[in-house]
Design a protein around this motif. Sequence first.
Motif: not given
Length: 429
Positions: A306-311, A317-320, A343-345, A349-355
Amino acid sequence: MGKAKKFKVTSRQQNANLVPLGQQIEQGEFAVPTGRVKRYKGDIQIRDETLVEGKLSASILRQASLQAEEVNKELGIDTKPKIKSTNLDMSDDSDDDQADDDLEIHRFDDAEIEVNADDDLAVRKFMSKDVTPRVTLGDLIMQKINERKTELLTQFSDNTEVTKDLDPKVVEMYTEVGEVMAIYRSGKVPKAFKVIANFKNWEQLLYLTNPEKWSAAAMFQATKIFASSLKERMAQRFFNLILMPRVRDDIDEFKKLNFHLYQAMRKALFKPGAFFKGFLLPMCQERNCTLRESIIIGSVLAKCSIPILHSCAAIMKIAEMEYSGANSIFLRVLLDKKYALPFRVVDAVVFHFLGFRGEKRELPVLWYQCFLTFAQRYKEHVSSEQKHALLEICKIHYHSSITPEIRRELEHSKCRDVEMAEPPQAAMF
């Protein structure tokens, strides 16, 4: 002066000198074979190797098959012969019916997937209890037709018929095509079905073929055609309205996925943007994806490139999204591909776990496994503040065998915002 060198005269040259001059001139015009035999590695044969006669080898194979049948009977394995597939030659175009050269086929094990009952129960706690009715292609087409009628009727004051139905011959033809696709197993696809993607009203023509009754092999061929012919937005609608319901229904009914449907999902990933928007993200948004479904679909993501941009877009989206057990599986598979994420991605993911600081429910093992994968792959991509926050999460949600590994990965890693303690020494001259 030095000695004159002596030239050795071979027997062939002596014989050549005895031949008359006219014959020597004629022989010089043509190449003469030297008699040397060239040997290659492939021509070397082992002399000691002995071959078995045809009758003896046939009897050996017969006895081996009988012994295999006896062993299978003792183990209770059913060894019924497979029914030969029917070849339907419905089209004269052999160019479009290729042997899937662009698709590397990895046979998916049709065996029933064993799902841990405790994990399944933990995942169901995070599933949505609101059952929303699934929108089918027929409902969507009727809605569009009604909207078009009201739009056109407001433009014309008379009661003339504005919308025209399809030609009865076209309706009859595509109804028969649907009957063929319902029993399709292998071979050529009807030519009328291949050209559906070229029409503007392709959804209406596709509805006439009754996609709900297509065979699994027909679904694979349809996905192959529409993934290559349709634009991304139209392919997204096909994946969302036809492919996704069929895959989920097959898993729900048979507790496993048909091989052709598995290959159809792999073919759909040739348009990764349409697959994520029309298949994967809607499943995560509905929050009713079971553990079995997420494992099977996750295996498709793991096997395909899978291309990196789509991943990156899918990970964000899944993390949010609001959490469900399937989110952890899909995140883990995408993180395990070892992309060089921005770093944005990583922050998403970090905020996903901190939630999950205030989460009182018991988290499934899938969540801890996803957390461990993130710590292993991107432990040096987080900042020092995020690292301390993640260590605090390890204190709140603890797993006896996984959390110590997460803490070890985080504690023995360098953060992205920490400079080197000792500057590099100047070179000595």
